[in-house]
Motif scaffolding. Structure first.
Motif, mmCIF file in Angstrom:
data_model
loop_
_atom_site.group_PDB
_atom_site.id
_atom_site.type_symbol
_atom_site.label_atom_id
_atom_site.label_comp_id
_atom_site.label_asym_id
_atom_site.label_seq_id
_atom_site.Cartn_x
_atom_site.Cartn_y
_atom_site.Cartn_z
ATOM 1 N N LEU A 1 4.720 45.039 24.897
ATOM 2 C CA LEU A 1 6.058 45.608 24.721
ATOM 3 C C LEU A 1 7.103 44.513 24.529
ATOM 4 C CD1 LEU A 1 5.935 48.508 27.309
ATOM 5 C CD2 LEU A 1 6.174 48.739 24.832
ATOM 6 N N PHE A 2 6.991 43.432 25.303
ATOM 7 C CA PHE A 2 7.934 42.326 25.128
ATOM 8 C C PHE A 2 7.810 41.729 23.734
ATOM 9 C CE2 PHE A 2 7.894 41.841 29.933
ATOM 10 C CZ PHE A 2 9.185 42.316 30.083
ATOM 11 N N HIS A 3 6.590 41.660 23.229
ATOM 12 C CA HIS A 3 6.385 41.155 21.867
ATOM 13 C C HIS A 3 7.073 42.068 20.857
ATOM 14 C CE1 HIS A 3 4.514 39.302 18.418
ATOM 15 N NE2 HIS A 3 4.082 40.495 18.037
ATOM 16 N N MET A 4 6.932 43.385 21.033
ATOM 17 C CA MET A 4 7.577 44.332 20.116
ATOM 18 C C MET A 4 9.098 44.212 20.183
ATOM 19 S SD MET A 4 5.223 45.670 18.426
ATOM 20 C CE MET A 4 6.260 46.808 17.538
ATOM 21 N N ILE A 5 9.630 43.988 21.362
ATOM 22 C CA ILE A 5 11.077 43.793 21.504
ATOM 23 C C ILE A 5 11.488 42.532 20.749
ATOM 24 C CG2 ILE A 5 12.922 43.204 23.137
ATOM 25 C CD1 ILE A 5 11.403 45.050 25.179
ATOM 26 N N GLU A 6 10.738 41.455 20.935
ATOM 27 C CA GLU A 6 11.055 40.186 20.278
ATOM 28 C C GLU A 6 11.014 40.318 18.751
ATOM 29 O OE1 GLU A 6 9.211 35.674 20.002
ATOM 30 O OE2 GLU A 6 8.600 36.960 21.645
ATOM 31 N N VAL A 7 9.986 40.972 18.231
ATOM 32 C CA VAL A 7 9.855 41.161 16.785
ATOM 33 C C VAL A 7 11.021 41.989 16.255
ATOM 34 C CG1 VAL A 7 8.477 42.333 15.002
ATOM 35 C CG2 VAL A 7 7.352 40.863 16.696
ATOM 36 N N ASN A 8 11.342 43.074 16.956
ATOM 37 C CA ASN A 8 12.438 43.930 16.512
ATOM 38 C C ASN A 8 13.785 43.219 16.597
ATOM 39 O OD1 ASN A 8 11.835 46.992 15.862
ATOM 40 N ND2 ASN A 8 10.295 46.281 17.306
ATOM 41 N N GLU A 9 14.003 42.430 17.647
ATOM 42 C CA GLU A 9 15.256 41.683 17.757
ATOM 43 C C GLU A 9 15.373 40.651 16.652
ATOM 44 O OE1 GLU A 9 15.156 40.267 21.810
ATOM 45 O OE2 GLU A 9 16.407 41.955 22.488
ATOM 46 N N SER A 10 14.280 39.996 16.315
ATOM 47 C CA SER A 10 14.277 39.013 15.235
ATOM 48 C C SER A 10 14.605 39.682 13.899
ATOM 49 C CB SER A 10 12.915 38.322 15.164
ATOM 50 O OG SER A 10 12.859 37.440 14.071
ATOM 51 N N THR A 11 13.965 40.815 13.637
ATOM 52 C CA THR A 11 14.231 41.562 12.405
ATOM 53 C C THR A 11 15.678 42.016 12.355
ATOM 54 O OG1 THR A 11 11.938 42.318 12.338
ATOM 55 C CG2 THR A 11 13.528 43.562 11.027
ATOM 56 N N LEU A 12 16.175 42.527 13.470
ATOM 57 C CA LEU A 12 17.560 42.986 13.540
ATOM 58 C C LEU A 12 18.528 41.843 13.261
ATOM 59 C CD1 LEU A 12 19.453 45.372 14.157
ATOM 60 C CD2 LEU A 12 19.355 44.688 16.559
ATOM 61 N N ASN A 13 18.281 40.682 13.838
ATOM 62 C CA ASN A 13 19.139 39.522 13.601
ATOM 63 C C ASN A 13 19.106 39.090 12.150
ATOM 64 O OD1 ASN A 13 20.028 39.377 16.255
ATOM 65 N ND2 ASN A 13 18.376 38.002 16.868
ATOM 66 N N GLN A 14 17.939 39.144 11.512
ATOM 67 C CA GLN A 14 17.830 38.787 10.097
ATOM 68 C C GLN A 14 18.635 39.746 9.226
ATOM 69 O OE1 GLN A 14 13.646 38.706 9.225
ATOM 70 N NE2 GLN A 14 13.346 36.691 10.150
ATOM 71 N N ILE A 15 18.512 41.019 9.512
ATOM 72 C CA ILE A 15 19.239 42.025 8.726
ATOM 73 C C ILE A 15 20.737 41.852 8.909
ATOM 74 C CG2 ILE A 15 19.731 44.501 8.502
ATOM 75 C CD1 ILE A 15 16.752 44.994 9.202
ATOM 76 N N LYS A 16 21.171 41.675 10.154
ATOM 77 C CA LYS A 16 22.605 41.533 10.429
ATOM 78 C C LYS A 16 23.184 40.256 9.841
ATOM 79 C CE LYS A 16 23.154 44.261 14.645
ATOM 80 N NZ LYS A 16 23.476 44.209 16.084
ATOM 81 N N SER A 17 22.396 39.201 9.783
ATOM 82 C CA SER A 17 22.923 37.922 9.298
ATOM 83 C C SER A 17 22.915 37.818 7.772
ATOM 84 C CB SER A 17 22.138 36.753 9.893
ATOM 85 O OG SER A 17 20.811 36.749 9.423
ATOM 86 N N ASP A 18 22.237 38.746 7.098
ATOM 87 C CA ASP A 18 22.205 38.736 5.636
ATOM 88 C C ASP A 18 23.527 39.282 5.109
ATOM 89 O OD1 ASP A 18 21.689 38.939 2.924
ATOM 90 O OD2 ASP A 18 19.682 39.757 3.203
ATOM 91 N N LYS A 19 24.311 38.416 4.528
ATOM 92 C CA LYS A 19 25.663 38.788 4.089
ATOM 93 C C LYS A 19 25.735 39.129 2.599
ATOM 94 C CE LYS A 19 27.181 38.124 8.204
ATOM 95 N NZ LYS A 19 27.266 39.271 9.065
ATOM 96 N N ARG A 20 24.591 39.251 1.947
ATOM 97 C CA ARG A 20 24.620 39.605 0.524
ATOM 98 C C ARG A 20 25.180 41.012 0.336
ATOM 99 N NH1 ARG A 20 18.516 38.552 -1.057
ATOM 100 N NH2 ARG A 20 18.283 39.365 1.045
ATOM 101 N N ASP A 21 25.825 41.234 -0.807
ATOM 102 C CA ASP A 21 26.361 42.554 -1.132
ATOM 103 C C ASP A 21 25.305 43.313 -1.914
ATOM 104 O OD1 ASP A 21 27.887 44.773 -1.648
ATOM 105 O OD2 ASP A 21 29.160 43.797 -3.138
ATOM 106 N N PHE A 22 24.793 44.373 -1.324
ATOM 107 C CA PHE A 22 23.729 45.150 -1.950
ATOM 108 C C PHE A 22 24.242 46.425 -2.624
ATOM 109 C CE2 PHE A 22 21.497 42.835 1.448
ATOM 110 C CZ PHE A 22 20.537 42.196 0.688
ATOM 111 N N GLY A 23 25.529 46.655 -2.571
ATOM 112 C CA GLY A 23 26.072 47.880 -3.125
ATOM 113 C C GLY A 23 26.114 48.963 -2.069
#
Length: 87
Positions: A27-49
C-alpha cells in the motif's frame, strides 16, 4: 465505516504467507507511485487546450482520491491487531 472485506482479504493474504507488514508495504508503494504521478501531472505546465485540461483536472482528482483511499486502508490495517488477523 466497516471494512469487512479488507479484513477478509488480509486474512486470506495472511494464509498465503503475506504478512501485515507486506500488505502495508504494498500500500505504501501504491501511495508513493500515485504521489509521484500526481506531482508529474501537476508540474507539467504545457498548454493542452481546454478539453485536455479538463481531463487533466479529472485525472488529478482521481489520483488524489486513490491516495486518500490507500491511506485510509493503511490506517484501517494498522488498527487491526495481529491476533485479529491470525484468527
Amino acid at each position: 465505516m466497516t471494512m469487512d472485506w479488507v479484513e477478509m482479504l488480509l486474512k486470506k493474504s495472511y494464509e498465503k504467507t503475506l504478512t501485515k507488514k507486506e500488505v502495508l508495504h504494498s500500500l505504501f508503494h501504491m501511495i508513493e507511485v500515485n504521489e509521484s504521478t500526481l506531482n508529474q501531472i501537476k508540474s507539467d505546465k504545457r498548454d493542452f487546450g481546454p478539453e485536455l485540461e479538463e481531463l487533466k483536472k479529472t485525472e488529478i482528482k482521481d489520483i488524489d482520491f486513490h491516495i486518500k483511499y490507500y491511506r485510509g486502508l493503511v490506517n484501517f490495517i494498522n488498527s487491526i491487531t495481529d491476533n485479529q488477523v491470525s484468527k
